[in-house]
Every structure is written in structure tokens, then in C-alpha cells.
Design a protein around this motif. Structure first.
Motif, PDB file in Angstrom:
ATOM      1  N   HIS A   1      -8.067   2.044  -6.423  1.00  0.00           N
ATOM      2  CA  HIS A   1      -7.373   0.776  -6.661  1.00  0.00           C
ATOM      3  C   HIS A   1      -8.340  -0.364  -6.355  1.00  0.00           C
ATOM      4  O   HIS A   1      -8.963  -0.385  -5.276  1.00  0.00           O
ATOM      5  CB  HIS A   1      -6.142   0.691  -5.761  1.00  0.00           C
ATOM      6  N   PRO A   2      -8.532  -1.320  -7.246  1.00  0.00           N
ATOM      7  CA  PRO A   2      -9.541  -2.373  -7.055  1.00  0.00           C
ATOM      8  C   PRO A   2      -9.456  -3.094  -5.718  1.00  0.00           C
ATOM      9  O   PRO A   2     -10.477  -3.329  -5.071  1.00  0.00           O
ATOM     10  CB  PRO A   2      -9.267  -3.328  -8.221  1.00  0.00           C
TER      11      PRO A   2
ATOM     12  N   ASN B   1      -2.951  11.487  -2.117  1.00  0.00           N
ATOM     13  CA  ASN B   1      -2.501  10.264  -2.796  1.00  0.00           C
ATOM     14  C   ASN B   1      -3.058   9.010  -2.130  1.00  0.00           C
ATOM     15  O   ASN B   1      -3.459   8.058  -2.810  1.00  0.00           O
ATOM     16  CB  ASN B   1      -0.976  10.196  -2.816  1.00  0.00           C
ATOM     17  N   LEU B   2      -3.077   9.016  -0.804  1.00  0.00           N
ATOM     18  CA  LEU B   2      -3.595   7.854  -0.087  1.00  0.00           C
ATOM     19  C   LEU B   2      -5.090   7.684  -0.347  1.00  0.00           C
ATOM     20  O   LEU B   2      -5.562   6.564  -0.585  1.00  0.00           O
ATOM     21  CB  LEU B   2      -3.337   8.004   1.413  1.00  0.00           C
ATOM     22  N   LEU B   3      -5.830   8.778  -0.310  1.00  0.00           N
ATOM     23  CA  LEU B   3      -7.269   8.706  -0.573  1.00  0.00           C
ATOM     24  C   LEU B   3      -7.536   8.170  -1.974  1.00  0.00           C
ATOM     25  O   LEU B   3      -8.423   7.330  -2.167  1.00  0.00           O
ATOM     26  CB  LEU B   3      -7.900  10.093  -0.423  1.00  0.00           C
ATOM     27  N   GLN B   4      -6.754   8.618  -2.942  1.00  0.00           N
ATOM     28  CA  GLN B   4      -6.960   8.174  -4.315  1.00  0.00           C
ATOM     29  C   GLN B   4      -6.743   6.669  -4.453  1.00  0.00           C
ATOM     30  O   GLN B   4      -7.530   5.968  -5.094  1.00  0.00           O
ATOM     31  CB  GLN B   4      -6.038   8.926  -5.275  1.00  0.00           C
TER      32      GLN B   4
ATOM     33  N   LEU C   1       0.832  -1.207   0.000  1.00  0.00           N
ATOM     34  CA  LEU C   1       0.000   0.000   0.000  1.00  0.00           C
ATOM     35  C   LEU C   1       0.863   1.251   0.000  1.00  0.00           C
ATOM     36  O   LEU C   1       0.583   2.213  -0.723  1.00  0.00           O
ATOM     37  CB  LEU C   1      -0.924  -0.005   1.219  1.00  0.00           C
ATOM     38  N   TYR C   2       1.933   1.238   0.796  1.00  0.00           N
ATOM     39  CA  TYR C   2       2.830   2.399   0.843  1.00  0.00           C
ATOM     40  C   TYR C   2       3.466   2.643  -0.525  1.00  0.00           C
ATOM     41  O   TYR C   2       3.530   3.786  -0.995  1.00  0.00           O
ATOM     42  CB  TYR C   2       3.919   2.190   1.890  1.00  0.00           C
ATOM     43  N   ALA C   3       3.917   1.576  -1.162  1.00  0.00           N
ATOM     44  CA  ALA C   3       4.549   1.718  -2.480  1.00  0.00           C
ATOM     45  C   ALA C   3       3.565   2.273  -3.504  1.00  0.00           C
ATOM     46  O   ALA C   3       3.912   3.141  -4.322  1.00  0.00           O
ATOM     47  CB  ALA C   3       5.084   0.364  -2.947  1.00  0.00           C
ATOM     48  N   GLU C   4       2.324   1.797  -3.450  1.00  0.00           N
ATOM     49  CA  GLU C   4       1.307   2.251  -4.397  1.00  0.00           C
ATOM     50  C   GLU C   4       0.951   3.716  -4.154  1.00  0.00           C
ATOM     51  O   GLU C   4       0.846   4.514  -5.083  1.00  0.00           O
ATOM     52  CB  GLU C   4       0.050   1.382  -4.272  1.00  0.00           C
ATOM     53  N   ALA C   5       0.759   4.079  -2.890  1.00  0.00           N
ATOM     54  CA  ALA C   5       0.319   5.435  -2.560  1.00  0.00           C
ATOM     55  C   ALA C   5       1.426   6.465  -2.692  1.00  0.00           C
ATOM     56  O   ALA C   5       1.155   7.655  -2.878  1.00  0.00           O
ATOM     57  CB  ALA C   5      -0.246   5.460  -1.140  1.00  0.00           C
ATOM     58  N   SER C   6       2.681   6.024  -2.600  1.00  0.00           N
ATOM     59  CA  SER C   6       3.795   6.971  -2.705  1.00  0.00           C
ATOM     60  C   SER C   6       4.452   6.933  -4.087  1.00  0.00           C
ATOM     61  O   SER C   6       5.480   7.586  -4.306  1.00  0.00           O
ATOM     62  CB  SER C   6       4.837   6.683  -1.624  1.00  0.00           C
ATOM     63  N   SER C   7       3.862   6.179  -5.017  1.00  0.00           N
ATOM     64  CA  SER C   7       4.453   6.075  -6.362  1.00  0.00           C
ATOM     65  C   SER C   7       4.400   7.400  -7.107  1.00  0.00           C
ATOM     66  O   SER C   7       5.136   7.623  -8.060  1.00  0.00           O
ATOM     67  CB  SER C   7       3.724   4.996  -7.173  1.00  0.00           C
ATOM     68  N   ARG C   8       3.516   8.285  -6.666  1.00  0.00           N
ATOM     69  CA  ARG C   8       3.399   9.611  -7.288  1.00  0.00           C
ATOM     70  C   ARG C   8       4.280  10.640  -6.582  1.00  0.00           C
ATOM     71  O   ARG C   8       4.208  11.827  -6.861  1.00  0.00           O
ATOM     72  CB  ARG C   8       1.949  10.071  -7.253  1.00  0.00           C
ATOM     73  N   GLY C   9       5.065  10.181  -5.645  1.00  0.00           N
ATOM     74  CA  GLY C   9       5.910  11.082  -4.866  1.00  0.00           C
ATOM     75  C   GLY C   9       5.735  10.785  -3.395  1.00  0.00           C
ATOM     76  O   GLY C   9       5.805   9.630  -2.980  1.00  0.00           O
TER      77      GLY C   9
END
Length: 258
Positions: free
Chosen positions: A212-213, A204-207, A190-198
Motif C-alpha cells: 500500500h503506497p 495480510n498485514l505484511l502485504q 490500517l485495520y480495515a485495509e488489512a482485514s478487507s481480505r478476511g
């Protein structure tokens, strides 16, 4: 005694990228060899959980059990909301510790007896204390007065200790642990996915949690109140709001994030 040896299991490329998938497939292979069904549930300490996206989802939600105890103690929805408002003020002010003992919890909720507070504390810890951030987040997720976006905003502020507008990997684990009421140890994906945009910002976490499915399913199934009529018995409270008289009902529901 006959000992059965299984052949060495070599993970696929997909399994190398996703340790949770690797673990699930190994479990299924072992269950098949033993002639028993594979279960989606594992034990974390004394708590049975299912896993999804690396998150540990308790079968018996501490937040739902807390609501049950509060209702049995005679509290109505508006009284619980008022107590939660006091909790968020205390946690965000920094004037007091976010940890509360059973006596403090008795006072916060105006409980008739301390034993109810002791029982609530035992849902979250091994002693007569509770992290009020956990209690607030896990209970608020099941109440109708706050939507998920508002809840995440409050939770983010709880764990953004330096007010920098972003979370570290450890702070994210603490936040997710508060939402579910139990510690989370595998939030790396989850951290990698949410921080992939920076940086891992609230936006970013809310998105990720709502688009994300996998994580959208977590939000829809575990972190929102149940809809009226979905196996719940609702009665009008003094303030006109509905009170859930069946808070021990199913953990799952069909309300979708919008």
C-alpha cells in the motif's frame, strides 16, 4: 480583542471517508486565516509526532534514543543483539511479564549503571518500567540483524495472545505501538485495509504494509535500518559487524523494502 469567526466548514465526500484528511484540511484553513504556516507536527502528550495513514510517527524515535544510550554505555552491536534475543525469549515464553523495571533492564543489557536503564524506561513510560515488546520492536527495526518481515513475524506473535493466527483491532494498535515505541490510537484505517481480505492475519498485514503506497512509505522511512553511507558514521565491531556511532542522526533514510 478582535475575534475572528471562520465560516462553517462542510467536509467533502472524500473527507467524510478519511477523518485524517478532514483534520489536515481544517488545520490548513485555520492556519491560513491566522496568517501562520500549517505544520505537519502535533503533540500527543509530551511527544511531537507527524501523522501518516492514521499512524503517529514520533519525531524523536524511542528506539533510536535507546540505541544512543546503549552505545554511550559501551555496548556494541553484537551485545545489543544478544540482549534483544533474551528479550524475545522472555516475551514469547510467557514465563515472565513483558514489563521490566530498571533493575531488570540493567541486568538484561549488562549495563554499567542503573541510570541508563532509568533513562531508557522514561522513553517508553512515565515510571521506571518498560514493556519489553515495545523496546524489542522499536530497537530491532533500526538494527541490521533482522529484516522487516522477520520483525513483523516476532511482533505478530507478541500480540496474538491466543495464538489464533489473527489480530483484533485492539491488538493491531498494540502491535503498531510497539513498532514505533509510542501508543497508536488511530489504526482503524490500517485495520480495515488489512482485514478487507478476511481476518487480519500476519500475511495480510505484511502485504498491506509493504505494498500500500502510504504504509509502504511508513515502513521504508521509519521501520528499517539506515544504509551504510547515508549520513552515518560506521566503525567495525569486534565481531566484524558495523556499529552505528551516530545513532542520533536523521530519522529518515532511503533504504527500501524488498
Amino acid at each position: 480583542m478582535t475575534v475572528e469567526f471562520l465560516p462553517v466548514y462542510n467536509p467533502s465526500e472524500e473527507e467524510k471517508r478519511d477523518p485524517n484528511l478532514y483534520a489536515d484540511n481544517v488545520q490548513k484553513l485555520m492556519a491560513k486565516a491566522l496568517g501562520v504556516p500549517a505544520t505537519d507536527y502535533v503533540m500527543e502528550g509530551r511527544v511531537p509526532v507527524s501523522t501518516l495513514g492514521g499512524l503517529s510517527l514520533p519525531l524523536a524515535s524511542p528506539g533510536r534514543e535507546t540505541l544512543s544510550l546503549l552505545h554511550k554505555n559501551g555496548l556494541e552491536a553484537h551485545e545489543i543483539e544478544a540482549a534483544l534475543a533474551k528479550i524475545i525469549d522472555r516475551c514469547l515464553s510467557g514465563a515472565q511479564s513483558s514489563k521490566a523495571n530498571a533493575d531488570e533492564l540493567t541486568s538484561i543489557f549488562f549495563l554499567k549503571d542503573k541510570q541508563t536503564a532509568v533513562c531508557i524506561c522514561s522513553l517508553y513510560s512515565k515510571d521506571e518500567t518498560v514493556d519489553l515488546r515495545q523496546l524489542y520492536c522499536s530497537v530491532s527495526a533500526l538494527m541490521d540483524f533482522s529484516n522487516f518481515k522477520d520483525l513483523l513475524h516476532s511482533a505478530f506473535k507478541f500480540f496474538d495472545h491466543e495464538g489464533k493466527g489473527s489480530l483484533s483491532a485492539e491488538e493491531l494498535s498494540d502491535l503498531m505501538g510497539a513498532l514505533f515505541g509510542i501508543p497508536q490510537h488511530n489504526t482503524g484505517a490500517l485495520y480495515a485495509e488489512a482485514s478487507s481480505r478476511g481476518l487480519l492475519t500476519e500475511e495480510n498485514l505484511l502485504q498491506v504494509l509493504t505494498t500500500h503506497p502510504t504504509y509502504q512509505r511508513v515502513v521504508n522511512d521509519y521501520l528499517q535500518p539506515e544504509e551504510v553511507g547515508s549520513q552515518l558514521l560506521l566503525a567495525p565491531a569486534a565481531n566484524g559487524k558495523a556499529v552505528n556511532n551516530n545513532v542520533n542522526g536523521s530519522l529518515y533514510h532511503n533504504k527500501k523494502f524488498k
